[in-house]
Design a protein around this motif. Structure first.
Motif, PDB file in Angstrom:
ATOM      1  N   LYS A  88     -25.183  26.996 -10.098  1.00  0.00           N
ATOM      2  CA  LYS A  88     -25.569  25.874  -9.289  1.00  0.00           C
ATOM      3  C   LYS A  88     -24.443  25.954  -7.998  1.00  0.00           C
ATOM      4  O   LYS A  88     -23.258  25.636  -8.207  1.00  0.00           O
ATOM      5  N   PRO A  89     -25.123  25.888  -7.005  1.00  0.00           N
ATOM      6  CA  PRO A  89     -24.255  25.779  -5.746  1.00  0.00           C
ATOM      7  C   PRO A  89     -23.933  24.426  -5.263  1.00  0.00           C
ATOM      8  O   PRO A  89     -24.743  23.091  -5.614  1.00  0.00           O
ATOM      9  N   TYR A  90     -23.001  23.939  -4.477  1.00  0.00           N
ATOM     10  CA  TYR A  90     -22.715  22.748  -3.860  1.00  0.00           C
ATOM     11  C   TYR A  90     -22.337  23.209  -2.557  1.00  0.00           C
ATOM     12  O   TYR A  90     -21.768  23.679  -2.206  1.00  0.00           O
ATOM     13  N   PHE A  91     -23.332  22.383  -1.649  1.00  0.00           N
ATOM     14  CA  PHE A  91     -23.113  22.648  -0.097  1.00  0.00           C
ATOM     15  C   PHE A  91     -22.113  21.232   0.441  1.00  0.00           C
ATOM     16  O   PHE A  91     -22.484  19.992   0.093  1.00  0.00           O
ATOM     17  N   LEU A  92     -21.301  21.368   0.920  1.00  0.00           N
ATOM     18  CA  LEU A  92     -20.284  20.480   1.522  1.00  0.00           C
ATOM     19  C   LEU A  92     -20.011  20.836   2.941  1.00  0.00           C
ATOM     20  O   LEU A  92     -19.575  21.618   3.566  1.00  0.00           O
ATOM     21  N   GLY A  93     -20.625  19.719   3.783  1.00  0.00           N
ATOM     22  CA  GLY A  93     -20.205  20.184   5.401  1.00  0.00           C
ATOM     23  C   GLY A  93     -21.491  19.872   6.211  1.00  0.00           C
ATOM     24  O   GLY A  93     -22.539  19.348   5.843  1.00  0.00           O
ATOM     25  N   GLN A 130     -12.879  10.281  -3.190  1.00  0.00           N
ATOM     26  CA  GLN A 130     -14.385  10.077  -3.854  1.00  0.00           C
ATOM     27  C   GLN A 130     -15.121  11.437  -3.967  1.00  0.00           C
ATOM     28  O   GLN A 130     -15.764  11.559  -4.702  1.00  0.00           O
ATOM     29  N   VAL A 131     -15.162  11.981  -2.762  1.00  0.00           N
ATOM     30  CA  VAL A 131     -15.860  13.392  -2.695  1.00  0.00           C
ATOM     31  C   VAL A 131     -15.375  14.253  -3.609  1.00  0.00           C
ATOM     32  O   VAL A 131     -16.139  14.946  -4.249  1.00  0.00           O
ATOM     33  N   VAL A 132     -13.897  14.234  -3.894  1.00  0.00           N
ATOM     34  CA  VAL A 132     -13.508  15.355  -4.956  1.00  0.00           C
ATOM     35  C   VAL A 132     -13.936  14.766  -6.093  1.00  0.00           C
ATOM     36  O   VAL A 132     -14.592  15.656  -7.054  1.00  0.00           O
ATOM     37  N   ARG A 133     -14.385  13.581  -6.502  1.00  0.00           N
ATOM     38  CA  ARG A 133     -14.575  13.178  -7.768  1.00  0.00           C
ATOM     39  C   ARG A 133     -16.295  13.648  -8.078  1.00  0.00           C
ATOM     40  O   ARG A 133     -16.624  13.957  -9.000  1.00  0.00           O
ATOM     41  N   GLU A 134     -16.914  13.357  -6.972  1.00  0.00           N
ATOM     42  CA  GLU A 134     -18.298  13.777  -7.213  1.00  0.00           C
ATOM     43  C   GLU A 134     -18.626  15.234  -7.253  1.00  0.00           C
ATOM     44  O   GLU A 134     -19.409  15.456  -8.090  1.00  0.00           O
ATOM     45  N   ILE A 135     -17.532  15.944  -6.642  1.00  0.00           N
ATOM     46  CA  ILE A 135     -17.880  17.617  -6.851  1.00  0.00           C
ATOM     47  C   ILE A 135     -17.267  18.022  -8.277  1.00  0.00           C
ATOM     48  O   ILE A 135     -17.784  18.716  -8.973  1.00  0.00           O
ATOM     49  N   GLN A 136     -16.051  17.150  -8.786  1.00  0.00           N
ATOM     50  CA  GLN A 136     -15.976  17.375 -10.216  1.00  0.00           C
ATOM     51  C   GLN A 136     -16.990  17.129 -11.079  1.00  0.00           C
ATOM     52  O   GLN A 136     -17.343  18.067 -11.943  1.00  0.00           O
ATOM     53  N   SER A 137     -17.497  16.009 -10.913  1.00  0.00           N
ATOM     54  CA  SER A 137     -18.661  15.571 -11.933  1.00  0.00           C
ATOM     55  C   SER A 137     -19.696  16.393 -11.909  1.00  0.00           C
ATOM     56  O   SER A 137     -20.795  16.446 -12.871  1.00  0.00           O
ATOM     57  N   SER A 138     -20.142  17.174 -10.603  1.00  0.00           N
ATOM     58  CA  SER A 138     -21.071  17.984 -10.235  1.00  0.00           C
ATOM     59  C   SER A 138     -21.371  19.422 -11.237  1.00  0.00           C
ATOM     60  O   SER A 138     -22.315  19.920 -11.665  1.00  0.00           O
ATOM     61  N   ARG A 139     -20.097  19.758 -11.975  1.00  0.00           N
ATOM     62  CA  ARG A 139     -20.031  20.858 -12.784  1.00  0.00           C
ATOM     63  C   ARG A 139     -20.575  22.186 -11.766  1.00  0.00           C
ATOM     64  O   ARG A 139     -21.293  22.982 -12.365  1.00  0.00           O
ATOM     65  N   ALA A 140     -20.421  21.943 -10.343  1.00  0.00           N
ATOM     66  CA  ALA A 140     -20.940  23.257  -9.626  1.00  0.00           C
ATOM     67  C   ALA A 140     -20.204  24.344  -9.902  1.00  0.00           C
ATOM     68  O   ALA A 140     -19.076  24.715 -10.442  1.00  0.00           O
ATOM     69  N   ASP A 141     -20.941  25.523 -10.084  1.00  0.00           N
ATOM     70  CA  ASP A 141     -20.258  26.876 -10.282  1.00  0.00           C
ATOM     71  C   ASP A 141     -19.762  27.346  -9.081  1.00  0.00           C
ATOM     72  O   ASP A 141     -18.666  28.343  -9.148  1.00  0.00           O
ATOM     73  N   CYS A 142     -20.078  27.168  -7.680  1.00  0.00           N
ATOM     74  CA  CYS A 142     -19.715  27.444  -6.623  1.00  0.00           C
ATOM     75  C   CYS A 142     -19.971  26.502  -5.557  1.00  0.00           C
ATOM     76  O   CYS A 142     -20.778  25.678  -5.279  1.00  0.00           O
ATOM     77  N   LEU A 143     -18.792  26.286  -4.683  1.00  0.00           N
ATOM     78  CA  LEU A 143     -18.843  25.312  -3.519  1.00  0.00           C
ATOM     79  C   LEU A 143     -18.474  26.151  -2.124  1.00  0.00           C
ATOM     80  O   LEU A 143     -17.445  26.795  -1.751  1.00  0.00           O
ATOM     81  N   PHE A 144     -19.691  25.736  -1.265  1.00  0.00           N
ATOM     82  CA  PHE A 144     -19.480  26.423   0.064  1.00  0.00           C
ATOM     83  C   PHE A 144     -19.176  25.151   0.910  1.00  0.00           C
ATOM     84  O   PHE A 144     -19.995  24.149   1.072  1.00  0.00           O
ATOM     85  N   ILE A 145     -18.249  25.237   1.789  1.00  0.00           N
ATOM     86  CA  ILE A 145     -17.976  24.441   2.644  1.00  0.00           C
ATOM     87  C   ILE A 145     -17.941  24.590   4.035  1.00  0.00           C
ATOM     88  O   ILE A 145     -17.506  25.758   4.699  1.00  0.00           O
ATOM     89  N   GLY A 146     -18.786  23.870   4.680  1.00  0.00           N
ATOM     90  CA  GLY A 146     -19.187  23.999   6.047  1.00  0.00           C
ATOM     91  C   GLY A 146     -18.412  23.223   7.210  1.00  0.00           C
ATOM     92  O   GLY A 146     -18.884  22.254   7.861  1.00  0.00           O
TER      93      GLY A 146
END
Length: 252
Positions: A88-93, A130-146
């Motif tokens: 599961k990817p997470y897109f931030l940016g 708050q953003v950090v908590r959202e990412i933590q709770s998402s259990r993402a496998d990879c985080l892509f930061i734009g």
């Protein structure tokens, strides 16, 4: 590319943090003036050469660089990996609109991907926790930061140990490319290392001075490095030492 993807895959399956950074000319030049950015690159677990200027510069200094791994191509490969392995990817940016367009394009190509989350990059410092908590709770496998430098680097320097995401990668303007709002250079121009010129063609008002400045500074940095190398070689020759004597090693 295959080696980089495999390292990322292993990190995600083992849930062991691996921070990736892609190095191009602009970032290398900025590192000379931005200690936070320089520290972020130096402390990253995996560094890929993104720009052809870095490849040519390294080769001019006799450093073995077989190929580059561009950020957008690596992102594309990793999204395909996410679909294959159920990661599961997470897109931030980027803006919310660009992010939604990018996610739709990804799902059109990889319909079985499940996103851990999407969050635009326009949040204040007060909302970072708050953003950090959202990412933590998402259990993402990879985080892509734009997000742009040095904001991305400062965000990661503050929170990367708290995010709980195995693979972290800055992707620059890749969300804009995925969304179709920015076009990549033709393949021929990519191979010639002229992607920067294509960006100037697309956005002359914003890009021409940026590339003129960074390319000029990089040329100066490279010229100094070549001169220093020749002086070291000449000094060793005059002292009678064989090439490489007294050197521990080097890395790019």
């Amino acid at each position: 590319m295959a080696e980089t993807v495999e390292l990322a895959r292993t990190a995600m399956h083992r849930r062991q943090r691996l921070q990736h950074v892609a190095l191009n000319v602009a970032k290398l030049v900025s590192m000379r003036f931005d200690p936070v950015l320089a520290a972020d690159v130096a402390s990253s677990d995996l560094i890929s050469i993104d720009g052809m200027g870095i490849v040519w510069g390294a080769r001019a200094l006799g450093l073995p660089v077989p190929s580059r791994v561009t950020g957008i191509d690596l992102l594309t490969e990793l999204l395909a990996l996410c679909e294959r392995d159920g990661l599961k990817p997470y897109f931030l940016g980027a803006t919310s609109e660009v992010l939604q367009h990018a996610a739709r394009q990804v799902l059109d190509k990889h319909p079985s991907i499940t996103f851990a989350g999407l969050r635009d990059g326009y949040f204040t410092r007060e909302l970072e926790a708050q953003v950090v908590r959202e990412i933590q709770s998402s259990r993402a496998d990879c985080l892509f930061i734009g997000m742009p430098s040095p904001r991305k680097e400062r965000f990661l320097a503050s929170y990367r140990d708290e995010l709980g995401v195995p693979f972290i990668m800055g992707v620059g303007g890749s969300f804009d490319i995925l969304a179709g709002s920015v076009r990549r250079a033709p393949v021929r121009m990519q191979h010639l290392g002229l992607e920067w010129l294509y960006r100037v063609y697309q956005e002359p008002g914003r890009m021409w001075w940026r590339y003129a400045k960074t390319n000029t500074l990089f040329a100066g940095i490279l010229a100094q490095a070549v001169v220093r190398q020749k002086l070291r070689i000449g000094s060793r020759a005059n002292s009678g030492l064989p090439p490489g004597a007294g050197e521990v090693g080097h890395s790019v």
